[in-house]
Design a protein around this motif. Structure first.
Motif, PDB file in Angstrom:
ATOM      1  N   HIS A 107      81.374  63.433  13.585  1.00  0.00           N
ATOM      2  CA  HIS A 107      80.401  64.162  13.882  1.00  0.00           C
ATOM      3  C   HIS A 107      79.502  63.974  12.431  1.00  0.00           C
ATOM      4  N   LEU A 108      78.130  64.090  12.288  1.00  0.00           N
ATOM      5  CA  LEU A 108      76.966  64.438  11.542  1.00  0.00           C
ATOM      6  C   LEU A 108      77.211  65.501  10.445  1.00  0.00           C
ATOM      7  N   ASN A 109      78.408  65.606  10.033  1.00  0.00           N
ATOM      8  CA  ASN A 109      78.620  66.249   9.061  1.00  0.00           C
ATOM      9  C   ASN A 109      79.399  65.848   8.014  1.00  0.00           C
ATOM     10  N   SER A 166      66.312  76.410  10.368  1.00  0.00           N
ATOM     11  CA  SER A 166      67.779  77.031  10.300  1.00  0.00           C
ATOM     12  C   SER A 166      68.751  75.365  10.807  1.00  0.00           C
ATOM     13  N   GLY A 167      67.810  74.665  10.531  1.00  0.00           N
ATOM     14  CA  GLY A 167      68.738  72.891  11.246  1.00  0.00           C
ATOM     15  C   GLY A 167      67.966  72.338  11.524  1.00  0.00           C
ATOM     16  N   GLY A 168      67.973  71.075  12.188  1.00  0.00           N
ATOM     17  CA  GLY A 168      67.139  70.173  13.196  1.00  0.00           C
ATOM     18  C   GLY A 168      66.223  70.502  14.734  1.00  0.00           C
ATOM     19  N   THR A 169      67.155  71.296  15.190  1.00  0.00           N
ATOM     20  CA  THR A 169      66.979  72.231  16.002  1.00  0.00           C
ATOM     21  C   THR A 169      65.747  72.619  17.089  1.00  0.00           C
ATOM     22  N   SER A 171      63.402  72.963  13.790  1.00  0.00           N
ATOM     23  CA  SER A 171      62.478  72.275  13.097  1.00  0.00           C
ATOM     24  C   SER A 171      62.204  71.382  14.136  1.00  0.00           C
ATOM     25  N   ASN A 172      62.593  70.522  15.132  1.00  0.00           N
ATOM     26  CA  ASN A 172      61.983  70.602  16.386  1.00  0.00           C
ATOM     27  C   ASN A 172      61.365  71.059  17.113  1.00  0.00           C
ATOM     28  N   PHE A 173      62.071  72.409  17.145  1.00  0.00           N
ATOM     29  CA  PHE A 173      61.199  72.977  17.744  1.00  0.00           C
ATOM     30  C   PHE A 173      59.576  73.965  18.041  1.00  0.00           C
ATOM     31  N   GLY A 210      66.459  59.879  21.949  1.00  0.00           N
ATOM     32  CA  GLY A 210      66.244  61.172  21.191  1.00  0.00           C
ATOM     33  C   GLY A 210      67.111  62.187  21.157  1.00  0.00           C
ATOM     34  N   HIS A 211      66.869  63.157  20.662  1.00  0.00           N
ATOM     35  CA  HIS A 211      68.014  64.384  20.683  1.00  0.00           C
ATOM     36  C   HIS A 211      67.343  65.313  21.664  1.00  0.00           C
ATOM     37  N   PHE A 212      68.810  65.461  22.545  1.00  0.00           N
ATOM     38  CA  PHE A 212      68.721  66.303  23.090  1.00  0.00           C
ATOM     39  C   PHE A 212      67.797  68.162  22.943  1.00  0.00           C
ATOM     40  N   ALA A 263      59.286  60.696  17.591  1.00  0.00           N
ATOM     41  CA  ALA A 263      60.077  58.945  17.322  1.00  0.00           C
ATOM     42  C   ALA A 263      60.765  59.381  16.142  1.00  0.00           C
ATOM     43  N   THR A 264      62.557  59.097  16.653  1.00  0.00           N
ATOM     44  CA  THR A 264      63.368  59.256  15.892  1.00  0.00           C
ATOM     45  C   THR A 264      63.894  58.537  14.654  1.00  0.00           C
ATOM     46  N   ALA A 265      63.692  58.645  13.595  1.00  0.00           N
ATOM     47  CA  ALA A 265      64.633  58.215  12.541  1.00  0.00           C
ATOM     48  C   ALA A 265      65.669  58.609  12.132  1.00  0.00           C
ATOM     49  N   GLY A 266      66.207  58.149  12.864  1.00  0.00           N
ATOM     50  CA  GLY A 266      68.117  58.096  13.291  1.00  0.00           C
ATOM     51  C   GLY A 266      68.433  58.114  14.229  1.00  0.00           C
ATOM     52  N   THR A 267      68.984  58.041  15.705  1.00  0.00           N
ATOM     53  CA  THR A 267      69.198  58.365  16.563  1.00  0.00           C
ATOM     54  C   THR A 267      70.502  58.906  16.412  1.00  0.00           C
ATOM     55  N   VAL A 292      58.178  63.246  13.836  1.00  0.00           N
ATOM     56  CA  VAL A 292      58.859  62.395  13.748  1.00  0.00           C
ATOM     57  C   VAL A 292      60.334  63.073  13.629  1.00  0.00           C
ATOM     58  N   ASP A 293      61.372  62.622  14.408  1.00  0.00           N
ATOM     59  CA  ASP A 293      62.643  63.813  14.193  1.00  0.00           C
ATOM     60  C   ASP A 293      63.640  62.339  13.388  1.00  0.00           C
ATOM     61  N   ALA A 294      63.507  62.657  12.298  1.00  0.00           N
ATOM     62  CA  ALA A 294      64.365  62.309  11.223  1.00  0.00           C
ATOM     63  C   ALA A 294      65.637  63.733  10.096  1.00  0.00           C
ATOM     64  N   ALA A 295      65.450  63.939  11.463  1.00  0.00           N
ATOM     65  CA  ALA A 295      67.334  64.795  10.681  1.00  0.00           C
ATOM     66  C   ALA A 295      68.179  64.093  10.708  1.00  0.00           C
ATOM     67  N   TYR A 296      68.555  63.021  10.151  1.00  0.00           N
ATOM     68  CA  TYR A 296      69.612  62.564  10.049  1.00  0.00           C
ATOM     69  C   TYR A 296      69.482  60.969   8.950  1.00  0.00           C
ATOM     70  N   GLY A 297      67.955  60.610   9.671  1.00  0.00           N
ATOM     71  CA  GLY A 297      67.177  59.241   8.568  1.00  0.00           C
ATOM     72  C   GLY A 297      66.496  59.770   7.665  1.00  0.00           C
ATOM     73  N   PHE A 323      68.198  68.491   6.012  1.00  0.00           N
ATOM     74  CA  PHE A 323      69.465  68.052   4.376  1.00  0.00           C
ATOM     75  C   PHE A 323      70.843  68.687   4.586  1.00  0.00           C
ATOM     76  N   HIS A 324      71.196  69.087   5.581  1.00  0.00           N
ATOM     77  CA  HIS A 324      72.055  69.279   5.692  1.00  0.00           C
ATOM     78  C   HIS A 324      72.935  68.719   6.432  1.00  0.00           C
ATOM     79  N   LYS A 325      71.974  67.030   6.392  1.00  0.00           N
ATOM     80  CA  LYS A 325      73.322  65.402   7.334  1.00  0.00           C
ATOM     81  C   LYS A 325      72.989  64.187   5.686  1.00  0.00           C
TER      82      LYS A 325
HETATM   83  C1  LIG Z   1      72.077  66.598  14.665  1.00  0.00           C
HETATM   84  C2  LIG Z   1      69.549  66.349  14.829  1.00  0.00           C
HETATM   85  C3  LIG Z   1      68.857  67.413  15.075  1.00  0.00           C
HETATM   86  C4  LIG Z   1      69.408  68.485  15.460  1.00  0.00           C
HETATM   87  O1  LIG Z   1      69.481  69.006  14.379  1.00  0.00           O
HETATM   88  P1  LIG Z   1      70.218  70.341  14.079  1.00  0.00           P
HETATM   89  O2  LIG Z   1      70.445  70.669  12.609  1.00  0.00           O
HETATM   90  O3  LIG Z   1      71.724  70.096  14.740  1.00  0.00           O
HETATM   91  O4  LIG Z   1      70.489  71.527  14.995  1.00  0.00           O
HETATM   92  C5  LIG Z   1      67.930  67.167  15.800  1.00  0.00           C
HETATM   93  N1  LIG Z   1      67.726  65.187  16.161  1.00  0.00           N
HETATM   94  C6  LIG Z   1      68.580  64.822  15.678  1.00  0.00           C
HETATM   95  C7  LIG Z   1      68.290  62.916  16.061  1.00  0.00           C
HETATM   96  C8  LIG Z   1      70.101  64.672  14.891  1.00  0.00           C
HETATM   97  O5  LIG Z   1      70.947  64.129  14.526  1.00  0.00           O
END
Ligand SMILES: *Cc1c(COP(=O)(O)O)cnc(C)c1O
Length: 517
Positions: A107-109, A166-169, A171-173, A210-212, A263-267, A292-297, A323-325
C-alpha cells in the motif's frame, strides 16, 4: 543536590508512596532520567528488531496472534519498561508489518526518514496542541510557515492558506465541506430553494479512479446517495476532459448544482494524474470549485525532474497533500490547502473557553478556527525537521527514485509472458496479474491471483496489494522504498508465478474432468 536533582525514587514529603510512585511516571524535570532511559530503551528495541528483520511480515494470522493479545492482564502492570518491551516484542514488534523492508510493496506506506522520527519524539514529549496559540505558541507559527511553503510550492498565490489534518480522507472531507458551503450559498442566492432542497441536488464529479473518501465525505456531508458522479477515464485511467464537459453540461441542464470537481493527482491504484489544465479550464468556465486530491502525487512538488506533471494544480481552489505518503513522513501528516483563505471560515466556530471571537480582532493565531479538529497534534514538526535536516531536494530525490523504479518494473512485467500488466503509472504503482497459460487454467486467473497474494503474505517473503480492474482480480505493487531493487521485484514476481502456477496445476485437471463430464 539541587531541588531539581530530587530523584523520582524519593517520595516527596507528605506524599503517599503510591502517589509518589504514580507521579514518577510523569514527564517533567524530576523524571528526565526515566524519560531518557525509556526512550532509548524503546529506540534500542526497535533498532534491534529492524536489524533482525529478514522479511516484511512474519505471515502470522489474526487467529494465532489474537490470543497473545487477549491473554495479557491489563489489571496487572509489569512496572518495568524492559519487561513491557519484552512483552511488546511478542504481541507486536515480532509480527509487525515492516514498511522499511524492500519487499514490502503493498500500500501507500512509505519508509520513514529519521529526521521525522526525531520530530515525532520531540512533538509528543512537548505535546503542544495546535488548536490555539495559548497551547502551542511557536508550534502554530511553524505549522503556518509550512502551510505557506506548501502553498508556495503548489503556486496557489498570496491569498492561500490551509491547515494540517490527520490524513487525505480528512483533507478531502474538509475541502468538500468548504465547497458545499460555497455552493449552497450560491445556489440559495440564485433560487428560492431551501438549504435542504439544495443539499439534495448538489453533485460532485470525480473520475472512476478517484478515491473512495470522496463518496464517504458526500455521505457525511448530507448529500444525496447519487451525489457523486463518476466521470469516465481514458485507457491510462485519467479523467477524460470531454466526459467531464458532458457531465457538467448535463448537470447544468438538469439544474443540479455541481459543488466540486475532484481531480486526482496520483490515483491510488494506477498512479494516474488527471489532466489538470484541461480540467481547470472546464471548472473555470462553469464556475465550479476545483479540488485536487494530491494525497499521493504531492511528492512531485519537491521533484527536480517531474514537477511539470502537476502543472495546472496551481489553479485549484483546494488541494489535499499527504506528507505521510510521498514525503516519507510517519503517519499522520497531511494538509489541506486553499486558494482563498477566507473560505476556511466555514470551519470557524467560537467557544468562550477556547477561542472567543475577540481573539480574531486581537490577531491571535488560533488554528482551531481553520480546522475541523480541536485538540490536534503538532505533526508539522516532522516535516519541519525533515526540511531543516535533509532539505526538499533530498525528499524529491527519494520520490523520483521510486517513480523510476516503477517504470523499470513495468518494463520488466511487460516483457514477461507469465504476466499481464495494466497502464503504465505516472507515479510508482504497477498493476498486473498472473496470466495462466492458454488452456482450461485461464478461467482460474482471478482465483489464482487472489491465492498468490495470500500465499505470499502468509509466507512473509513479500507483501503486495490487490485490486480489481474491469471486474477482474489484479495484483499491485506500490513502490515507495528507494531500497527496493529491480532484483527484489524480479524475485517477488517469481514467487507470485510459483504460487499462482501451483494453484492452477492443482485445480486445472479437476476442471478439465468436470468439463469433460
Ligand atoms: C491515500 C489516499 C487518500 C486518503 O488518505 P489517508 O491519508 O489514507 O486518509 C485520498 N486520496 C488518495 C488519492 C489517496 O491515495
Amino acid at each position: 543536590m539541587t531541588f531539581h536533582g530530587y530523584t523520582a525514587d524519593l517520595p516527596s514529603a507528605g506524599v503517599r508512596p503510591e502517589a509518589a510512585r504514580a507521579r514518577s511516571h510523569l514527564f517533567n524535570d524530576r523524571n528526565v532520567a526515566r524519560y531518557r532511559n525509556a526512550l532509548s530503551a524503546g529506540a534500542e528495541r526497535v533498532a534491534a528488531r529492524v536489524l533482525r528483520t529478514e522479511r516484511p511480515f512474519s505471515g502470522i494470522s489474526p487467529s494465532r496472534l489474537a490470543p497473545e493479545v487477549s491473554g495479557i492482564d491489563l489489571e496487572l502492570p509489569l512496572h518495568d519498561p524492559s519487561a513491557a518491551l519484552d512483552e511488546l516484542d511478542d504481541v507486536y514488534l515480532r509480527d509487525a508489518v515492516y514498511f522499511h523492508h524492500p519487499r514490502y510493496l503493498a500500500h501507500l506506506n512509505c519508509p520513514v526518514v529519521i529526521p521525522a522520527l526525531l520530530g515525532e519524539a520531540v512533538l509528543s514529549a512537548v505535546n503542544s496542541s495546535l488548536d490555539t496559540w495559548d497551547q502551542s505558541a511557536g508550534a502554530t507559527l511553524i505549522e503556518r510557515r509550512l502551510i505557506d511553503w506548501t502553498a508556495g510550492r503548489i503556486g496557489l498565490g498570496p491569498g492561500a492558506d490551509g491547515v494540517f489534518t490527520s490524513g487525505g480522507t480528512q483533507s478531502n472531507f474538509q475541502a468538500l465541506l468548504l465547497s458545499r458551503e460555497e455552493a449552497c450559498a450560491a445556489a440559495m442566492a440564485r433560487s428560492p430553494l431551501s438549504r435542504h432542497d439544495v443539499l439534495s441536488r448538489l453533485r460532485v464529479l470525480t473520475s472512476e479512479a478517484g478515491h473512495f473518501s470522496v463518496r464517504k465525505s458526500a455521505k457525511l456531508l448530507g448529500l444525496a446517495p447519487d451525489a457523486v458522479i463518476s466521470v469516465e477515464t481514458d485507457p491510462d485511467r485519467r479523467m477524460r476532459p470531454a466526459a467531464l464537459a458532458r457531465e457538467l453540461e448535463r448537470c447544468r441542464r438538469e439544474d443540479l448544482p455541481v459543488m466540486a470537481v475532484v481531480a486526482t493527482a496520483g490515483t491510488t491504484d494506477f498512479g494516474s494524474i488527471d489532466p489538470l489544465p484541461e480540467i481547470a479550464d472546464l471548472c473555470e468556465r462553469a464556475g465550479v470549485w476545483l479540488h485536487v486530491d494530491a494525497a499521493y502525487g504531492c511528492g512531485l512538488l519537491v521533484s527536480r525532474t517531474r514537477r511539470d506533471l502537476l502543472d495546472g494544480i496551481e489553479r485549484a481552489d483546494s488541494v489535499t497533500v499527504d506528507f505521510h505518503k510521498s514525503f516519507f513522513q510517519p503517519v499522520s501528516s497531511s494538509a489541506l490547502l486553499v486558494r482563498d483563505a477566507a473560505v476556511l471560515r466555514h470551519a470557524t466556530y467560537h467557544a468562550d473557553y477556547l477561542n472567543p471571537a475577540r481573539m480574531v480582532e486581537q490577531r491571535i493565531p488560533n488554528q482551531v478556527d481553520k480546522s475541523i479538529q480541536t485538540t490536534r497534534r503538532f505533526d508539522a514538526l516532522k516535516l519541519w525537521l525533515t526540511l531543516r535536516i535533509m532539505g526538499p531536494d533530498a525528499v524529491g530525490e527519494l520520490f523520483d527514485e521510486v517513480v523510476d523504479r516503477a517504470a523499470d518494473a513495468w518494463a520488466l512485467l511487460a516483457a514477461d509472458p507469465r504476466f499481464e500488466v495494466v497502464t503504465r503509472s505516472q507515479l510508482s504503482t504497477v498493476v498486473f496479474r498472473y496470466l495462466p497459460p492458454e488452456g482450461p487454467g485461464r478461467t482460474l486467473a482471478d482465483d489464482a491471483n487472489l491465492y498468490a497474494r495470500d500465499a505470499l503474505s502468509a509466507s512473509g517473503e513479500a507483501v503486495v496489494a490487490g485490486t480489481k480492474v474491469d471486474g477482474h482480480h489484479y495484483l499491485k505493487f506500490t513502490l515507495l522504498n528507494p531500497e527496493t531493487s529491480l532484483d527484489d521485484i524480479a524475485h517477488v514476481l517469481d514467487l507470485i508465478a510459483n504460487h499462482a502456477g501451483r494453484y492452477i496445476e492443482d485445480r486445472a485437471p479437476l476442471q478439465t474432468c468436470h468439463r469433460a463430464g
